[in-house]
Structure formats: structure tokens, C-alpha cells
Motif scaffolding. Structure first.
Motif, short mmCIF file in Angstrom:
data_model
loop_
_atom_site.label_atom_id
_atom_site.label_comp_id
_atom_site.label_asym_id
_atom_site.label_seq_id
_atom_site.Cartn_x
_atom_site.Cartn_y
_atom_site.Cartn_z
N LEU A 98 -7.91 -8.76 69.08
CA LEU A 98 -9.02 -8.11 69.10
C LEU A 98 -9.07 -6.67 68.14
CD1 LEU A 98 -12.04 -7.79 71.67
CD2 LEU A 98 -11.26 -5.72 70.35
N THR A 99 -9.65 -6.62 67.12
CA THR A 99 -9.51 -5.36 66.42
C THR A 99 -10.78 -4.49 66.65
OG1 THR A 99 -8.04 -6.51 64.69
CG2 THR A 99 -9.13 -4.62 63.98
N PHE A 100 -10.83 -3.42 66.60
CA PHE A 100 -11.90 -2.45 66.87
C PHE A 100 -11.75 -1.56 66.01
CE2 PHE A 100 -13.89 1.32 68.58
CZ PHE A 100 -15.04 1.08 69.01
N CYS A 101 -12.89 -1.05 65.30
CA CYS A 101 -13.20 0.14 64.51
C CYS A 101 -14.80 0.49 64.57
CB CYS A 101 -12.87 -0.35 63.05
SG CYS A 101 -12.55 1.31 62.00
N GLY A 102 -14.97 1.73 64.95
CA GLY A 102 -16.17 2.25 65.14
C GLY A 102 -16.44 3.64 64.74
N VAL A 103 -17.75 4.02 64.07
CA VAL A 103 -17.75 5.36 63.98
C VAL A 103 -19.15 5.81 64.43
CG1 VAL A 103 -18.41 6.87 61.97
CG2 VAL A 103 -16.60 5.33 61.67
N GLY A 104 -19.05 6.96 65.33
CA GLY A 104 -20.25 7.24 65.80
C GLY A 104 -20.36 7.24 67.27
N ASN A 105 -21.31 6.59 67.93
CA ASN A 105 -21.09 6.59 69.42
C ASN A 105 -21.48 5.34 70.23
OD1 ASN A 105 -23.59 6.81 69.07
ND2 ASN A 105 -23.94 8.98 69.43
N VAL A 106 -21.21 4.37 69.55
CA VAL A 106 -21.16 2.86 70.12
C VAL A 106 -19.83 2.66 70.57
CG1 VAL A 106 -21.74 0.34 69.51
CG2 VAL A 106 -22.89 2.20 68.39
N GLU A 107 -19.84 2.69 72.09
CA GLU A 107 -18.61 2.65 72.62
C GLU A 107 -18.45 1.27 73.10
OE1 GLU A 107 -16.65 4.98 72.67
OE2 GLU A 107 -18.08 6.65 72.05
N GLY A 108 -17.36 0.99 73.69
CA GLY A 108 -16.93 -0.58 74.28
C GLY A 108 -15.98 -0.46 75.37
N ARG A 109 -15.94 -1.71 76.05
CA ARG A 109 -14.92 -1.90 76.99
C ARG A 109 -14.35 -3.30 76.79
NH1 ARG A 109 -17.41 -0.25 82.98
NH2 ARG A 109 -19.08 1.51 82.31
N LEU A 110 -13.12 -3.28 77.08
CA LEU A 110 -12.52 -4.79 77.05
C LEU A 110 -11.73 -4.85 78.28
CD1 LEU A 110 -11.51 -7.08 75.53
CD2 LEU A 110 -9.53 -5.89 74.65
N ILE A 111 -12.36 -5.92 79.19
CA ILE A 111 -11.91 -6.11 80.46
C ILE A 111 -10.81 -7.16 80.37
CG2 ILE A 111 -12.49 -6.49 83.00
CD1 ILE A 111 -15.23 -4.97 82.29
N LEU A 112 -9.57 -6.79 80.60
CA LEU A 112 -8.50 -7.81 80.72
C LEU A 112 -8.11 -8.37 82.08
CD1 LEU A 112 -6.66 -6.21 77.78
CD2 LEU A 112 -7.82 -8.33 77.63
N GLU A 113 -7.27 -9.20 82.24
CA GLU A 113 -7.06 -9.50 83.74
C GLU A 113 -6.58 -8.54 84.58
OE1 GLU A 113 -4.40 -12.94 83.08
OE2 GLU A 113 -6.29 -14.23 83.05
N SER A 114 -5.41 -7.59 83.89
CA SER A 114 -4.89 -6.70 84.97
C SER A 114 -5.34 -5.33 84.63
CB SER A 114 -3.43 -6.99 84.39
OG SER A 114 -3.11 -6.53 83.16
N HIS A 115 -6.10 -4.97 83.71
CA HIS A 115 -6.59 -3.62 83.32
C HIS A 115 -7.82 -3.57 82.29
CE1 HIS A 115 -4.12 -4.64 80.03
NE2 HIS A 115 -4.39 -3.82 79.21
N GLU A 116 -8.27 -2.41 82.20
CA GLU A 116 -9.34 -2.28 81.26
C GLU A 116 -9.08 -1.46 80.11
OE1 GLU A 116 -13.08 -1.50 83.39
OE2 GLU A 116 -13.69 -0.58 81.97
N ARG A 117 -9.49 -1.52 78.91
CA ARG A 117 -9.24 -0.73 77.78
C ARG A 117 -10.77 -0.23 77.30
NH1 ARG A 117 -4.03 -0.99 75.06
NH2 ARG A 117 -5.10 0.85 74.28
N ARG A 118 -10.69 1.07 77.12
CA ARG A 118 -12.01 1.84 76.54
C ARG A 118 -11.90 1.58 75.05
NH1 ARG A 118 -16.19 3.75 79.69
NH2 ARG A 118 -15.46 3.55 81.68
N LEU A 119 -12.98 1.17 74.36
CA LEU A 119 -13.01 1.28 72.99
C LEU A 119 -13.72 2.38 72.39
CD1 LEU A 119 -13.75 -2.81 72.39
CD2 LEU A 119 -11.61 -1.40 72.73
N THR A 120 -13.18 3.32 71.94
CA THR A 120 -13.79 4.67 71.52
C THR A 120 -13.98 5.05 69.89
OG1 THR A 120 -12.71 5.63 73.56
CG2 THR A 120 -13.61 7.08 72.04
N ALA A 121 -15.12 4.98 69.91
CA ALA A 121 -15.48 5.22 68.19
C ALA A 121 -14.90 6.51 67.73
CB ALA A 121 -16.89 4.96 68.07
#
Ligand SMILES: [Mn+2]
Length: 208
Positions: A98-121
Motif C-alpha cells: 500500500l502506498t500513501f501520498c497526501g497533501v493537506g489534511n485528509v488523514e488515514g489509518r491502516l489497521i493491521l493484525e498486530s498494529h496500526e499505522r497513521r497515514l499522515t498527509a
């Protein structure tokens, strides 16, 4: 390359009292995978919606561009508009990436089995001020759940209390987050994705 199925759903509404929605989301796909884009035209109302529509049109004409290249094209096309916050996720299910790229303030979360990653623009405004883009890669293994939302949805929503099960449950999840955490003074959008139940991978591919 086989394009594995994903379940991708969203929920969006304009600021209460507005007809025009400055938020938008779209999905493009090609043989390499899927690209999910979430757009927040600056502010709200018709000018914000006009910016979002330009971004949607631009993305539709370039379905194969990776997230950072797609953002660059949107930046050029949005010059002179209100501008927008845009975050784009590319998913290559075969490669498990999964590749994330963002500009501004649309944010995300990627919830995996063992942990969670923040997708920060990154800071900036697509159409006005584009930073040097730094796409982020995340390996996908096992169960995963992706959530992307505009700033009209509070980032404080609690996922643990909600149980997505299959595609129908996924839509309920998006609807519940919008109903519970959308802000009254802005357009609001949430997009949720996971591997579809028919995905020919491990039997545990369904998040529950
Ligand atoms: Mn907003």
C-alpha cells in the motif's frame, strides 16, 4: 497480473445546510491494482465543490498514475481554483503493498493484525502550494483495514467498538463513523477498504 478484489466503500455528506459538497472520493483501477483518492475542496460550498470536481475529472483521466504523480497532475489542474486537500492510496494486492501520498489534511489509518499505522498527509494545498512529495509504502499482510477521512470527520473515532463483516458490514462501518464523528461545520467524508471476501488468499482475509 491478476487484480484481486477489494471492498471499497465510502460515506459523504455536505456541511448541513449546504447542497454542494466540497468533499469527494473516487476509485480507479488498472492491471496493477487500485487507487483510492479522497478530496477536500478548501472550505465548503460551490467553490469547494468545483475544485473537487476538477480533481475527480483529472484522476479519472489518469487511472494508472501512482499517488504522487497523480497529486502532481491534480496540482497543475487545480491552479486558479479554491484548491484542495487530497490524499491518495495505491494498493497492489499481488505485491502486498500500500502506498500513501497526501497533501493537506485528509488523514488515514491502516489497521493491521498486530498494529496500526497513521497515514499522515504533508502540509500544503493542492493547486496552490505543493511540497516535495514523499510517498509512504506499507506492506500488507494478513488482515488489514484502511480508513481515509477528510477533516470533517473527527480523527478520534473509535474503531474497536465497530465490527466490519464483509462488504455490507463495511458500508455500515463507514455510515456509523460518519453519523457519529462528522463535524457540524464542514463537509465530511470517510472511505473504508479491505480485501473482499472472495479474495483467494488466507481464510482469515476477512476482518471481523
Ligand atoms: Mn474539510
Amino acid at each position: 497480473m491478476a487484480r484481486h478484489a477489494l471492498a471499497i466503500v465510502g460515506a459523504s455528506r455536505p456541511r448541513p445546510g449546504e447542497v454542494a459538497n466540497g468533499d469527494a472520493w473516487t476509485v480507479e483501477s488498472d492491471d496493477g491494482g487500485w487507487r483510492i483518492s479522497v478530496i477536500d475542496g478548501l472550505g465548503h460550498g460551490p467553490e469547494a465543490e468545483a475544485a473537487a470536481v476538477i480533481a475527480l475529472d483529472t484522476l479519472a483521466t489518469q487511472p494508472s498514475l501512482p499517488p504522487d504523480r497523480a497529486l502532481e497532475i491534480c496540482h497543475r489542474r487545480l491552479a486558479g481554483s479554491r484548491g484542495a486537500a487530497i490524499s491518495i492510496v495505491g494498493i497492489d494486492v499481488s505485491a502486498g503493498l500500500l502506498t500513501f501520498c497526501g497533501v493537506g489534511n485528509v488523514e488515514g489509518r491502516l489497521i493491521l493484525e498486530s498494529h496500526e499505522r497513521r497515514l499522515t498527509a504533508q502540509r500544503g494545498i493542492v493547486g496552490a502550494t505543493l511540497p516535495g512529495l514523499r510517498p509512504l509504502d506499507f506492506p500488507l499482510q494478513g488482515d488489514w483495514l484502511l480508513l481515509l477521512h477528510t477533516d470533517g470527520v473527527s480523527a478520534r473515532f473509535h474503531i474497536d467498538a465497530l465490527r466490519p463483516m464483509g462488504e455490507r458490514g463495511l458500508q455500515s462501518l463507514a455510515d456509523e463513523i460518519l453519523a457519529g464523528w462528522a463535524r457540524a461545520y464542514d463537509d465530511a467524508t470517510i472511505v473504508v477498504a479491505q480485501t473482499a471476501p472472495e479474495y483467494p488468499g488466507p481464510a482469515t482475509a476477512r476482518v471481523s
